[in-house]
Write an enzyme that holds these catalytic residues in place. Structure first.
Site, mmCIF file in Angstrom:
data_model
loop_
_atom_site.group_PDB
_atom_site.id
_atom_site.type_symbol
_atom_site.label_atom_id
_atom_site.label_comp_id
_atom_site.label_asym_id
_atom_site.label_seq_id
_atom_site.Cartn_x
_atom_site.Cartn_y
_atom_site.Cartn_z
ATOM 1 N N PHE A 195 -5.873 -3.956 3.672
ATOM 2 C CA PHE A 195 -6.503 -3.639 4.955
ATOM 3 C C PHE A 195 -5.540 -3.010 5.967
ATOM 4 O O PHE A 195 -5.783 -3.061 7.168
ATOM 5 C CB PHE A 195 -7.149 -4.883 5.567
ATOM 6 N N ALA A 226 -5.821 5.249 5.814
ATOM 7 C CA ALA A 226 -6.550 6.301 6.532
ATOM 8 C C ALA A 226 -7.785 6.771 5.761
ATOM 9 O O ALA A 226 -8.220 7.913 5.911
ATOM 10 C CB ALA A 226 -5.635 7.491 6.833
ATOM 11 N N GLU A 258 0.923 -1.779 4.563
ATOM 12 C CA GLU A 258 1.370 -0.389 4.594
ATOM 13 C C GLU A 258 2.854 -0.274 4.923
ATOM 14 O O GLU A 258 3.621 0.340 4.191
ATOM 15 C CB GLU A 258 0.555 0.419 5.607
ATOM 16 N N ARG A 301 -4.667 7.571 17.334
ATOM 17 C CA ARG A 301 -6.027 7.535 16.777
ATOM 18 C C ARG A 301 -6.994 6.868 17.753
ATOM 19 O O ARG A 301 -8.178 7.231 17.798
ATOM 20 C CB ARG A 301 -6.057 6.838 15.418
ATOM 21 N N ARG A 319 -7.374 -1.573 9.103
ATOM 22 C CA ARG A 319 -8.554 -0.770 8.772
ATOM 23 C C ARG A 319 -9.199 -0.147 10.017
ATOM 24 O O ARG A 319 -9.710 -0.843 10.883
ATOM 25 C CB ARG A 319 -9.560 -1.673 8.059
ATOM 26 N N THR A 375 -3.265 10.888 10.812
ATOM 27 C CA THR A 375 -2.871 11.543 12.059
ATOM 28 C C THR A 375 -1.453 12.095 11.965
ATOM 29 O O THR A 375 -1.105 13.027 12.688
ATOM 30 C CB THR A 375 -2.989 10.571 13.246
ATOM 31 N N GLN A 385 0.821 -1.205 0.000
ATOM 32 C CA GLN A 385 0.000 0.000 0.000
ATOM 33 C C GLN A 385 0.858 1.260 0.000
ATOM 34 O O GLN A 385 0.326 2.366 -0.101
ATOM 35 C CB GLN A 385 -0.900 0.016 1.244
ATOM 36 N N GLU A 427 -12.610 3.061 5.776
ATOM 37 C CA GLU A 427 -12.546 2.554 7.145
ATOM 38 C C GLU A 427 -13.833 2.699 7.957
ATOM 39 O O GLU A 427 -14.185 1.794 8.720
ATOM 40 C CB GLU A 427 -11.402 3.255 7.882
#
Length: 778
Positions: free
Chosen positions: A239, A522, A243, A321, A353, A453, A208, A723
């Site tokens: 998901f 995000a 990342e 978060r 996610r 964030t 990702q 998400e």
């Protein structure tokens, strides 16, 4: 030529319910994933040898026998890394290969590159590895008790919670354990490295975050970023699990190619993928809440501790978060939130996610349920009394004023559409006469902030070429993992030029076209990349308008792009013709676009700011039936209203809502991660890890998309839909809690943790029976 601009309609621009651009290829098997690409000549296959201890010194690592095994071409250890032995996404702490110390069971020790994967696996077993075991923390509570952290703890604070709590009419304390979740993407991690000239490498990675893979591979090899090109056409799911952590596998493939000059592929099987990669963070969250006799919260304190694993990975932003979303949709006047980021000797947990937000929401919803059972009221009544207001009671624990709250409207709509009040009465009546089977119903809201964030990630780039025949090539920094991002961005470009998406070629994400990309995460993929592509399209559109105004001797105001062609004064010129004319006039038909999210800022030291551009809202009503003597259950019905803004593609958005709900439901019910005392993951395959199947989908599932324009200036006033729907699944967990509570005649909130497996449901029922019997005897 007759003017048909007024009757022509664009069929595949914004708001069209187009199918995913690769949908037919997905189901026919024609969609190419990395493992489907033809393997280059002399391609090597890589196997990663893993640690068998959770925490230990490596006193001996002898790979001499591995090197001489049949088929082996190269064996790599930490000593073979020319650059930096670390793939940490934010801060260091994630070695490519362990160097004298292992900190989770399954950690990468060395890699074997052979002519085939079977030979590589067999050779790895010949290594001699000796350990000196060290004490290991496996669970969150062990690490918390030992004050073992990967990062400093943080606090959000507003008002005077310590002073207000003792003054409340009622006060409750409690704790909930919230389990993790494996991503279980259909395509496991894979990377293919191909050598080029001058030490250049091209890497196909299922990631990702292509830029992170590029940066990490360059760092590991000691090369500049421009030496590495990373390409991603599509992933078989991500998901969040792809990342940060694909950088490990891409780096190892890059190392093999760097040392051997041969192409190299590293493809994990399911067991190795689940062992080597991080999960959703599991949490222990305690609360201390004071409230009045109407159920309105006066003051609250939360303490949240998460299992981060051996390193920080993305845990800083994930735990932040959680803090941002512990309020969910509720106003907390006097509030203190403490977050502990615990170091355990397990795999480093990572993005998933919702990115920490769902865990915070589960805890907040438990608080609301606990208040409702204490006051013997319908939990929905308590929820509505604590909702954020429109113009007052609208400041979050991080001091952001909410200006777009539509939860009251969504709640009213869903109450009516789901016939909630009547069905709750029916559930109570059923439970009163049914001794063994019990029903539960729950209404839960979602308020989810949209933006990274980490503020610097809120940017994106795009590249558009218009060819002289009027066809268009589109490239941007977002990645396609099945969510339909490529389709949506193509629709945005089509809308700007008023052409059909069939004229637009969607090309693979690659770091040599759009640099310095942010991860597709995000929920920001369309918000960011769609805006960047729109920016590029508008630049090109304005060039064409300027040319047309001069060429046809009209004003810019007289030029309009329509589905029938470009209306230039009284003439209707086909788009292709105008493009050809512009080309012969030497007008540039290629440009980049860029976008950065406005209005966002946050001071982490003060815990204050405006970290989100806007909020996405939704609500769900779930109804369940449990068997109180076995713990088995089924989800009977779900009703959902979800906020999509002015939807770019209602079909794709609906798919995201349904898929997100099912994934959230799975996280909170059947998906159980089990580590034994040694730190070994025991649920590492489909045989032991239970994701929802087709039969687990609720028999009745009513989904309504609320498509009203986003008040913020997002791309075509749409809202993110990646998400937020996952949190709708919390309604299933709360419905199970409600059903269990009926065993004790709703006198107390059950101590039900997640995932609420049948075993946990059964134990919670028995605990309430025992408590009820004790009270009756007393």
């Amino acid at each position: 030529m007759p003017n048909t601009a007024q009757i022509a309609q664009l069929k595949s621009g914004v708001k069209a319910a187009l199918q995913h651009d690769s949908a037919l290829k997905h189901v026919s098997g024609e969609a190419l994933y990395i493992d489907d690409l033809p393997e280059p000549k002399d391609c090597l296959h890589i196997y990663i040898a893993q640690s068998q201890h959770a925490h230990a010194k490596v006193t001996q690592l002898d790979v001499s026998a591995v090197k001489t095994a049949p088929g082996v071409v190269k064996v790599l250890t930490a000593q073979d890394i020319p650059g930096k032995n670390d793939f940490g996404a934010v801060i260091d702490g994630d070695p490519i290969f362990a160097d004298g110390l292992v900190e989770y069971l399954g950690q990468s020790l060395f890699a074997v590159a052979a002519t085939d994967i079977t030979s590589a696996r067999a050779a790895a077993k010949l290594a001699v590895v000796n350990y000196e075991p060290l004490p290991a923390f496996i669970h969150v509570k062990e690490a918390l008790a030992a004050q073992s952290f990967v990062l400093d703890s943080k606090t959000f604070y507003r008002g005077q919670p310590e002073a207000e709590l003792p003054l409340a009419t009622y006060r409750l304390q409690g704790e909930i354990e919230i389990g993790g979740q494996d991503h279980f993407y259909l395509e496991s991690n894979i990377a293919l490295a191909i050598p080029g000239e001058d030490q250049d490498l091209k890497i196909y990675s299922s990631t990702q975050h292509p830029t992170e893979v590029q940066h990490c591979c360059a760092k590991v090899l000691g090369l500049p970023d421009h030496a590495i090109q990373v390409e991603v056409r599509r992933m078989g799911g991500g998901f969040g699990g792809k990342e940060s952590q694909p950088a490990l596998f891409a780096s190892i493939a890059a190392l093999v190619t760097h040392h051997t000059g041969k192409p190299a592929k590293l493809r994990l099987d399911r067991d190795d993928d689940m062992t080597l990669t991080g999960k959703r963070h599991d949490y222990v969250i305690s609360y201390d809440v004071g409230f009045d006799d109407t159920g309105r919260i006066r003051a609250i304190q939360f303490e949240a501790a998460s299992r981060c694993g051996m390193s920080a990975d993305l845990s800083g932003s994930i735990n932040d978060r959680t803090m941002f979303h512990l309020d969910n949709g509720y106003y907390l006047d006097h509030v203190k939130i403490v977050s502990h980021r615990c170091k355990t000797h397990t795999v480093s947990n990572t993005a998933f996610r919702g990115f920490g937000g769902p865990q915070g929401m589960v805890a907040m919803e438990r608080v609301i349920d606990a208040i409702a059972y204490r006051l013997q009221q319908d939990p929905l009544i308590i929820r509505k009394r604590n909702y954020y207001g429109k113009t007052e009671r609208n400041v979050t624990p991080y001091h952001m004023t909410i200006t777009d709250n539509i939860l009251p409207e969504i709640t009213a709509e869903l109450e009516g559409a789901s016939n909630y009040e009547q069905r709750r009465a029916q559930v109570l009546a059923f439970n009163a006469q049914s001794p063994y089977l019990k029903k539960g119903i729950a209404f839960t809201p979602v308020k989810f902030g949209i933006s990274f964030t980490a503020t610097h990630l809120n940017q994106a780039g795009a590249l558009i070429h218009i060819y002289s025949d009027g066809s268009i090539t589109l490239n941007h920094g977002g990645t396609e993992m099945g969510q339909g991002l490529f389709t949506k961005v193509a629709q945005i470009v089509a809308e700007e030029f008023q052409v059909e998406t069939s004229q637009i070629k969607i090309t693979a994400t690659t770091t040599d076209k759009v640099p310095n990309t942010s991860p597709t995460a995000a929920s920001s993929g369309c918000d960011l990349n769609g805006k960047a592509a729109q920016n590029a399209a508008i630049i090109l559109k304005n060039r064409l308008i300027e040319f047309a105004a001069n060429h046809y001797q009209v004003t810019a105001a007289d030029i309009h792009f329509t589905p029938a062609g470009v209306q230039i004064g009284a003439s209707l010129v086909p788009f292709k013709t105008l493009v050809q004319q512009a080309y012969f006039a030497r007008v540039s038909l290629s440009t980049t676009g860029f976008y950065k999210t406005p209005k966002i800022h946050f001071d982490p030291a003060q815990g204050k700011g405006h970290p989100f551009f806007y909020f996405a809202y939704g609500a769900a009503v779930s109804e369940v039936t449990i068997d109180t003597f076995t713990g088995e259950y089924k989800v009977d019905r779900v009703d959902i209203v979800h906020d999509c803004g002015d939807s770019i593609n209602p079909a794709l958005d609906r798919g995201q809502v349904e898929g997100g709900f099912i994934q959230g439901m799975g996280w909170l019910t059947t998906e159980e991660l089990v580590y034994d005392a040694s730190g070994r993951l025991r649920t590492h395959a489909p045989s032991t890890y239970k994701i929802p199947a087709c039969g687990d989908r609720p028999k009745i599932m009513n989904i309504h998309l609320r498509c009203e324009a986003n008040p913020e200036n997002t791309v075509y006033r749409s809202k993110a839909v990646g998400e937020p729907p996952l949190m709708l699944g919390i309604s299933v967990f709360n419905a199970l809690t409600d059903a269990v509570a009926s065993v004790g005649n709703y006198q107390t909130c059950p101590n039900l943790n997640t995932p609420a497996t049948p075993e946990r449901v059964l134990l919670a029922c028995q605990a309430l029976r025992d408590t009820t019997a004790e009270l009756a005897h007393a």
